[in-house]
Scaffold this active site. Sequence first.
Site, PDB file in Angstrom:
ATOM      1  N   GLY A  10       0.780  -1.234   0.000  1.00  0.00           N
ATOM      2  CA  GLY A  10       0.000   0.000   0.000  1.00  0.00           C
ATOM      3  C   GLY A  10       0.807   1.278   0.000  1.00  0.00           C
ATOM      4  O   GLY A  10       0.342   2.303   0.489  1.00  0.00           O
ATOM      5  N   ASN A  12       1.525   3.154  -2.621  1.00  0.00           N
ATOM      6  CA  ASN A  12       0.805   4.129  -3.450  1.00  0.00           C
ATOM      7  C   ASN A  12      -0.443   4.628  -2.737  1.00  0.00           C
ATOM      8  O   ASN A  12      -0.800   5.804  -2.847  1.00  0.00           O
ATOM      9  CB  ASN A  12       0.454   3.537  -4.815  1.00  0.00           C
ATOM     10  CG  ASN A  12       1.588   3.646  -5.804  1.00  0.00           C
ATOM     11  OD1 ASN A  12       2.271   4.659  -5.871  1.00  0.00           O
ATOM     12  ND2 ASN A  12       1.808   2.597  -6.567  1.00  0.00           N
ATOM     13  N   ARG A  57     -15.086 -14.820 -10.535  1.00  0.00           N
ATOM     14  CA  ARG A  57     -14.516 -13.465 -10.575  1.00  0.00           C
ATOM     15  C   ARG A  57     -15.555 -12.429 -10.962  1.00  0.00           C
ATOM     16  O   ARG A  57     -15.505 -11.297 -10.482  1.00  0.00           O
ATOM     17  CB  ARG A  57     -13.326 -13.427 -11.533  1.00  0.00           C
ATOM     18  CG  ARG A  57     -12.104 -14.106 -10.946  1.00  0.00           C
ATOM     19  CD  ARG A  57     -10.932 -14.099 -11.893  1.00  0.00           C
ATOM     20  NE  ARG A  57     -10.579 -12.760 -12.312  1.00  0.00           N
ATOM     21  CZ  ARG A  57      -9.797 -12.490 -13.355  1.00  0.00           C
ATOM     22  NH1 ARG A  57      -9.301 -13.481 -14.072  1.00  0.00           N
ATOM     23  NH2 ARG A  57      -9.526 -11.252 -13.684  1.00  0.00           N
ATOM     24  N   LEU A  85      -9.300  -6.656 -13.826  1.00  0.00           N
ATOM     25  CA  LEU A  85     -10.716  -6.466 -13.530  1.00  0.00           C
ATOM     26  C   LEU A  85     -11.571  -7.035 -14.649  1.00  0.00           C
ATOM     27  O   LEU A  85     -11.246  -6.909 -15.827  1.00  0.00           O
ATOM     28  CB  LEU A  85     -11.017  -4.979 -13.328  1.00  0.00           C
ATOM     29  CG  LEU A  85     -10.368  -4.370 -12.089  1.00  0.00           C
ATOM     30  CD1 LEU A  85     -10.468  -2.854 -12.140  1.00  0.00           C
ATOM     31  CD2 LEU A  85     -10.995  -4.916 -10.816  1.00  0.00           C
ATOM     32  N   ASN A  99      -4.557   3.280 -13.128  1.00  0.00           N
ATOM     33  CA  ASN A  99      -3.581   2.334 -12.610  1.00  0.00           C
ATOM     34  C   ASN A  99      -2.194   2.933 -12.761  1.00  0.00           C
ATOM     35  O   ASN A  99      -1.964   3.791 -13.612  1.00  0.00           O
ATOM     36  CB  ASN A  99      -3.671   1.022 -13.412  1.00  0.00           C
ATOM     37  CG  ASN A  99      -2.807  -0.081 -12.846  1.00  0.00           C
ATOM     38  OD1 ASN A  99      -2.590  -0.168 -11.642  1.00  0.00           O
ATOM     39  ND2 ASN A  99      -2.317  -0.945 -13.718  1.00  0.00           N
ATOM     40  N   HIS A 101       1.872   1.842 -13.494  1.00  0.00           N
ATOM     41  CA  HIS A 101       2.627   0.749 -14.104  1.00  0.00           C
ATOM     42  C   HIS A 101       4.108   1.111 -14.070  1.00  0.00           C
ATOM     43  O   HIS A 101       4.476   2.243 -14.399  1.00  0.00           O
ATOM     44  CB  HIS A 101       2.174   0.516 -15.549  1.00  0.00           C
ATOM     45  CG  HIS A 101       2.835  -0.667 -16.159  1.00  0.00           C
ATOM     46  ND1 HIS A 101       2.494  -1.959 -15.826  1.00  0.00           N
ATOM     47  CD2 HIS A 101       3.855  -0.757 -17.057  1.00  0.00           C
ATOM     48  CE1 HIS A 101       3.263  -2.798 -16.501  1.00  0.00           C
ATOM     49  NE2 HIS A 101       4.093  -2.096 -17.256  1.00  0.00           N
ATOM     50  N   ASP A 133      -8.649  -0.098 -19.198  1.00  0.00           N
ATOM     51  CA  ASP A 133      -9.695  -0.613 -20.070  1.00  0.00           C
ATOM     52  C   ASP A 133      -9.699  -2.126 -19.903  1.00  0.00           C
ATOM     53  O   ASP A 133      -9.133  -2.638 -18.932  1.00  0.00           O
ATOM     54  CB  ASP A 133      -9.492  -0.161 -21.521  1.00  0.00           C
ATOM     55  CG  ASP A 133      -8.145  -0.573 -22.101  1.00  0.00           C
ATOM     56  OD1 ASP A 133      -7.497  -1.495 -21.556  1.00  0.00           O
ATOM     57  OD2 ASP A 133      -7.737   0.025 -23.111  1.00  0.00           O
ATOM     58  N   ASP A 137      -2.776  -3.343 -19.526  1.00  0.00           N
ATOM     59  CA  ASP A 137      -1.978  -2.114 -19.569  1.00  0.00           C
ATOM     60  C   ASP A 137      -2.108  -1.388 -20.905  1.00  0.00           C
ATOM     61  O   ASP A 137      -1.144  -0.839 -21.437  1.00  0.00           O
ATOM     62  CB  ASP A 137      -0.500  -2.414 -19.276  1.00  0.00           C
ATOM     63  CG  ASP A 137      -0.301  -2.986 -17.884  1.00  0.00           C
ATOM     64  OD1 ASP A 137      -1.004  -2.550 -16.953  1.00  0.00           O
ATOM     65  OD2 ASP A 137       0.552  -3.875 -17.721  1.00  0.00           O
ATOM     66  N   GLU A 166       6.210   6.972  -8.887  1.00  0.00           N
ATOM     67  CA  GLU A 166       4.773   6.674  -8.842  1.00  0.00           C
ATOM     68  C   GLU A 166       4.086   7.445  -7.715  1.00  0.00           C
ATOM     69  O   GLU A 166       2.961   7.923  -7.887  1.00  0.00           O
ATOM     70  CB  GLU A 166       4.542   5.169  -8.620  1.00  0.00           C
ATOM     71  CG  GLU A 166       4.833   4.309  -9.813  1.00  0.00           C
ATOM     72  CD  GLU A 166       4.628   2.834  -9.535  1.00  0.00           C
ATOM     73  OE1 GLU A 166       4.471   2.081 -10.513  1.00  0.00           O
ATOM     74  OE2 GLU A 166       4.609   2.425  -8.359  1.00  0.00           O
TER      75      GLU A 166
END
Length: 195
Positions: A10, A12, A57, A85, A99, A101, A133, A137, A166
């Site tokens: 955690g 970020n 899921r 997701l 997100n 990366h 999306d 990535d 980041e």
Amino acid sequence: MIGVLVSGAGTNLQALIDSGLPIAGVISSRPDAPALERARRAGIDTEVFALHDHADRDLRDAAMADWLTERKVELVVLAGFMWLLRPVFVERFAGRIVNTHPALLPAFPGAQAIEDALAYGARWTGATVHFVDEGLDSGEVILQEPVAIADDDTVESLRSKIQAVEHLLLPEACRLILAGKVQRSEGSRRVFIES
């Protein structure tokens, strides 16, 4: 309001908390994720959505979306969330999921970006904040910053350098999005940021 999805330490998430951004809730895929304690210390609602607690899921991701919607989340931030997701989630928050990366996308997509950059012999990598999306990535880039790769860098040392970047880029991207300064551009891999 922001909803944050986590799976690990955690760091970020902590950058978002430290920046004073409005966080309505934190979801973890793991009950033992240290990120949950960071959220609790900050007084933020938390919930665990472990895959084994749901039939599949799609049901898990729909339940996560419901939980975030109940908290009036406008922007979903993946902060070390280690699951792709499902469409049922992405469609509910279309254009409102970001997100980080550890590479300069589109270079080195996927879960092993740091290892891939080192194995390739790249001299530069970086950090990217991008929209999510249904691809891997593949969403539009919001912010990027390069990070030099030193001859003696290891996965751990390079990860540390990238995470420092980041921690600056992610809160800034969230502020820009919440302020309505990010314009998505159809057919482009990048967004337009208003000054």
